[in-house]
Design a protein around this motif. Sequence first.
Motif, mmCIF file in Angstrom:
data_model
loop_
_atom_site.group_PDB
_atom_site.id
_atom_site.type_symbol
_atom_site.label_atom_id
_atom_site.label_comp_id
_atom_site.label_asym_id
_atom_site.label_seq_id
_atom_site.Cartn_x
_atom_site.Cartn_y
_atom_site.Cartn_z
ATOM 1 N N TYR A 270 5.085 0.113 9.716
ATOM 2 C CA TYR A 270 4.682 0.526 8.372
ATOM 3 C C TYR A 270 5.891 1.000 7.562
ATOM 4 O O TYR A 270 6.914 1.403 8.125
ATOM 5 C CB TYR A 270 3.650 1.662 8.434
ATOM 6 N N ALA A 271 5.742 0.981 6.251
ATOM 7 C CA ALA A 271 6.747 1.530 5.337
ATOM 8 C C ALA A 271 6.140 2.723 4.609
ATOM 9 O O ALA A 271 5.015 2.650 4.110
ATOM 10 C CB ALA A 271 7.190 0.482 4.328
ATOM 11 N N ILE A 272 6.888 3.825 4.573
ATOM 12 C CA ILE A 272 6.490 5.003 3.814
ATOM 13 C C ILE A 272 7.297 4.983 2.524
ATOM 14 O O ILE A 272 8.524 4.907 2.551
ATOM 15 C CB ILE A 272 6.782 6.299 4.586
ATOM 16 N N VAL A 273 6.610 5.058 1.393
ATOM 17 C CA VAL A 273 7.275 4.904 0.101
ATOM 18 C C VAL A 273 6.931 6.066 -0.825
ATOM 19 O O VAL A 273 5.765 6.455 -0.942
ATOM 20 C CB VAL A 273 6.854 3.589 -0.593
ATOM 21 N N SER A 274 7.955 6.612 -1.475
ATOM 22 C CA SER A 274 7.723 7.620 -2.519
ATOM 23 C C SER A 274 8.231 7.074 -3.844
ATOM 24 O O SER A 274 9.065 6.158 -3.881
ATOM 25 C CB SER A 274 8.428 8.935 -2.170
ATOM 26 N N SER A 275 7.729 7.656 -4.931
ATOM 27 C CA SER A 275 8.034 7.114 -6.251
ATOM 28 C C SER A 275 7.988 8.224 -7.297
ATOM 29 O O SER A 275 7.961 9.409 -6.965
ATOM 30 C CB SER A 275 7.012 6.026 -6.601
ATOM 31 N N PHE A 276 7.939 7.824 -8.552
ATOM 32 C CA PHE A 276 7.810 8.787 -9.640
ATOM 33 C C PHE A 276 6.418 9.421 -9.677
ATOM 34 O O PHE A 276 6.187 10.358 -10.432
ATOM 35 C CB PHE A 276 8.123 8.131 -10.980
ATOM 36 N N LEU A 277 5.508 8.910 -8.888
ATOM 37 C CA LEU A 277 4.168 9.494 -8.787
ATOM 38 C C LEU A 277 4.190 10.657 -7.793
ATOM 39 O O LEU A 277 5.032 10.688 -6.888
ATOM 40 C CB LEU A 277 3.153 8.442 -8.336
ATOM 41 N N PRO A 278 3.251 11.598 -7.896
ATOM 42 C CA PRO A 278 3.225 12.758 -6.982
ATOM 43 C C PRO A 278 2.512 12.454 -5.665
ATOM 44 O O PRO A 278 1.817 13.312 -5.121
ATOM 45 C CB PRO A 278 2.462 13.802 -7.803
ATOM 46 N N GLU A 279 2.675 11.247 -5.171
ATOM 47 C CA GLU A 279 1.999 10.829 -3.942
ATOM 48 C C GLU A 279 2.950 10.040 -3.058
ATOM 49 O O GLU A 279 4.007 9.587 -3.496
ATOM 50 C CB GLU A 279 0.770 9.973 -4.285
ATOM 51 N N ILE A 280 2.546 9.874 -1.798
ATOM 52 C CA ILE A 280 3.333 9.103 -0.827
ATOM 53 C C ILE A 280 2.442 7.997 -0.287
ATOM 54 O O ILE A 280 1.340 8.263 0.214
ATOM 55 C CB ILE A 280 3.822 10.004 0.322
ATOM 56 N N GLU A 281 2.905 6.761 -0.392
ATOM 57 C CA GLU A 281 2.115 5.616 0.063
ATOM 58 C C GLU A 281 2.647 5.093 1.393
ATOM 59 O O GLU A 281 3.858 5.088 1.625
ATOM 60 C CB GLU A 281 2.154 4.488 -0.977
#
Length: 493
Positions: A166-177
């Motif tokens: 799996y890949a854990i991704v963070s962004s400009f959103l306040p969540e982690i996908e």
Amino acid sequence: MAQNLISAIAWVSRGYAIKQPKEFDLDEEEINQMKQDKLINKNLTQDLGKIQEQDEDSSEDNLPVFCQDLEMHGKQQLPDDGYPVAIEDLSDEEKEDYQIKSSDALIIAAKIENEFSSLEVYIYEEEKANLFVHHEIQLSAFPLAVEWLPIQPGQIESTSAIKGNYAIVSSFLPEIEIWNLDVVNVLEPSLVLGGEIEQNYKKVKNLKKQSKKSYKPDSHTDSVLSLSLNSFKPNILLSGSADHTVKIWDLMLQKCVFTYNHHKDKVQISKFNTKEESVILSGGEDGKLCLFDARSPDSIHQHKMLGSLESACWDPIKGYQIAYSTEDGNLILLDARKIGEQPLANFNVNKKALSSVHMSSGVPGLLATTCLDGKIRVFDTDAPIKNGQLQLISSYNPKLESLYCGQFYQDSPWTYGCGSSQGELFVWDMQESQQIVNHFSNRVAPEQRPKVEDCTSKNTDDLCMKEREEIQKMEQEDKEDIEEGGLQEEEDN
């Protein structure tokens, strides 16, 4: 900022990716349900004004991009990249090319191309030095950090985690996908940590009046800038955010278990130690580099950073040294046991930002930096430090304009990858450099030592001499500026 760039990368260890990736599939009922779920379509919130102006019976051509993708899945059409939606539609030869071999190295690249964001999954064939995109995953926001996850989140078998990819991704959103890398054409993440609470999108006209955002319990409330997976317990994730907090997440429980508030500004760096599972390093725009034990968060050791932080890493072999880089091109080496004292090394490498710093997990002392001047520089942290400077061993320019991120491959300690402002991924096998091999090979086991006669790049010494001269010149200029400033103060007095 460049419109085409790779903002972060992560390597995937061999043996975790399945041989034949699965096809993401939805039945008609699921497609219709997802079309109605406006929260899934992140683009919808950006286009609410347009939606209000559209007629309820607007044509399919006016659907948001995400819903158009769903239509393609329902009709089994071709996506924009030209690959068939169904893997079974491929010819036998194409299927064979599509298979992932046990010898393949995989790299996850977080990419932005104009206004579109994605994860590109690359295959790197080391023997052939062949690099290509295997498949990609569309994202809803600009990716800032990515980590590879070797287990299935939330899945336990006989009290043990189940192997995954799996890949854990963070962004400009306040969540982690968290995205499944073994599934192609996937439309939604397997898991989302934190984020905003779903709003009632049926009352679109009143949505603009809802100024106060609501978040899930213990969620970040601003962009998530950094991620770090615990190497001892891969179900434990660390994150740093623009909301000034550092959080620890349990991926089995799928929730935040600790929140730390010792920073007063955005947290750009959060790193688990590679030798001590509970030791954490964090750095923020408040100018503090903090070292603490997760079990004793009240006991925090601080280092006042010598510039605006760009990147930081632990020495994965020694475990007690920290290297960090700054926006004005400085490289600093610290002893974590004496973090409040003077750095072991502190020198200016370039006038432009050193965008990343990373160390090999298999070659002692081998450190590489990327820079906005487009060069990769290799230093030795174990060599004697003279005049506060690490020894520069090699320098390489892949001619990709600015370089934003770089990382060594955990399965192949001489292999290094980095992303550029041109949106291209570059992989450098440092065994090709005679200078690097000559300098570092005696530090690894005989069976891991490259043969000098196999090196293809043998004329890097002149380049390195020029680099060393440039660094010494900049140091001399800085020294003269300081002395000149002191004289001016004396005259003013």
